[in-house]
Scaffold this active site. Structure first.
Site, PDB file in Angstrom:
ATOM      1  N   LYS A   1       6.470  70.803  -5.002  1.00 26.49           N
ATOM      2  CA  LYS A   1       7.496  70.535  -6.017  1.00 26.49           C
ATOM      3  C   LYS A   1       8.187  69.196  -5.784  1.00 26.49           C
ATOM      4  CE  LYS A   1       8.318  75.443  -6.926  1.00 26.49           C
ATOM      5  NZ  LYS A   1       7.475  76.019  -5.849  1.00 26.49           N
ATOM      6  N   ARG A   2       7.404  68.151  -5.595  1.00 30.30           N
ATOM      7  CA  ARG A   2       7.961  66.829  -5.337  1.00 30.30           C
ATOM      8  C   ARG A   2       8.454  66.206  -6.645  1.00 30.30           C
ATOM      9  NH1 ARG A   2       8.225  68.498  -0.636  1.00 30.30           N
ATOM     10  NH2 ARG A   2       7.036  67.567   1.079  1.00 30.30           N
TER      11      ARG A   2
END
Length: 305
Positions: free
Chosen positions: A108-109
């Site tokens: 989830k960058r």
């Protein structure tokens, strides 16, 4: 060693082929402390390595046939063990590659500029020890802030899954809010993903995939994360998921309450694009490999039945 970008087909066709071949199941690799304890493992780098490698082994049959379309290691649960945890994650990704199963790094960058480029290079660039087949991304600094990752994924035959409609209670306050043009934030994300995927769907790879598929979806580089317990929310927000050309990674099946019947009804015409994620629902069957294999087979039968 991983194949080079020049040898690698685009991610969308690769995922679509895996879903046709093994079924639309993504097995989450989530080495939670509680699960480690249930498996009789210590909450250490050695424990999460034993856990992870067992899940990879169980995701292939004895003859080497893949039993799942993809594996999704939860990066945070490796990161908490520092450098030793990341080393385990590297080996897990390589094990999955060696087994012929696609990987989705659930990190989830999301960031801007050179920092986003750094994340993209770490997870999507050939030669990186952490390179996965796809990466989850958070778009809430603006969809275009993710451009370095989207472009690198396309150039290396990899993919991204962008958070669009998540089932956590806090998500609605952002995702359902009206933005520019009085369109919900989620609808804008899906619209932009569809525009990116139209670029892919004009390529030879996509045309070939469409010609050979016979059934199932033709997918682009940009996937979307849509909670398995809330697919009907898209309809209420006037979002056409089927038109997005996106693989729809749907966490929440099984232990979190989503059923196949509810997902089929909720996703409606987008159902062929759905990659159903199951983590605890499968992992609680461990630690024996055959018990995990049986749970994976039964899960796939339930999803496809």
């Amino acid at each position: 060693m991983t194949s080079s970008a020049a040898e690698r087909q685009s991610f969308g066709p690769r995922l679509a082929a895996a879903m046709r071949r093994a079924g639309p199941l993504c097995v989450g690799i989530d080495p939670h402390p509680g699960l480690l304890a249930d498996w009789g493992l210590d909450d250490t780098a050695a424990g999460i390595e034993r856990f992870s490698r067992t899940v990879v082994e169980a995701s292939t049959d004895r003859d080497g046939t893949s039993l799942a379309a993809a594996l999704k290691p939860q990066v945070a649960l490796y990161e908490r063990h520092g450098a030793a945890g990341f080393a385990v994650l590297e080996r897990t990704l390589q094990d999955a590659h060696d087994a012929g199963i696609l990987t989705i790094a659930d990190a989830k960058r999301g960031d801007i500029g050179s920092t986003m480029q750094g994340y993209a290079s770490a997870w999507l660039e050939d030669g990186s020890p952490l390179a996965a087949d796809a990466l989850t991304l958070s778009p809430f600094l603006g969809y275009e802030s993710l451009r370095p990752a989207i472009d690198l994924a396309r150039n290396t035959g990899r993919g991204v899954f962008i958070l669009a409609l998540t089932s956590n209670p806090e998500g609605a306050s952002v995702q359902h809010a009206l933005g520019e043009g009085q369109v919900s934030v989620a609808a804008d994300i899906v619209r932009r993903a569809a525009a990116d995927n139209r670029i892919d769907l004009d390529t030879t790879d996509a045309a070939d995939a469409a010609a050979s598929a016979g059934k199932g979806a033709v997918l682009g580089t940009v996937g979307l994360v849509v909670g398995a317990t809330i697919p009907d929310t898209a309809r209420r927000l006037s979002i056409d998921l089927a038109a997005s050309g996106a693989a729809l990674l749907a966490p929440g099946y099984g232990a979190q309450g989503a059923t196949t019947e509810r997902m089929r009804l909720g996703f409606d015409t987008a159902w062929p694009q759905v990659l159903v994620n199951s983590s605890r629902g499968i992992l609680t069957a461990g630690p024996e490999v055959e018990a995990l294999r049986t749970r994976i087979r039964l899960t796939t039968e339930d999803i496809t039945g």
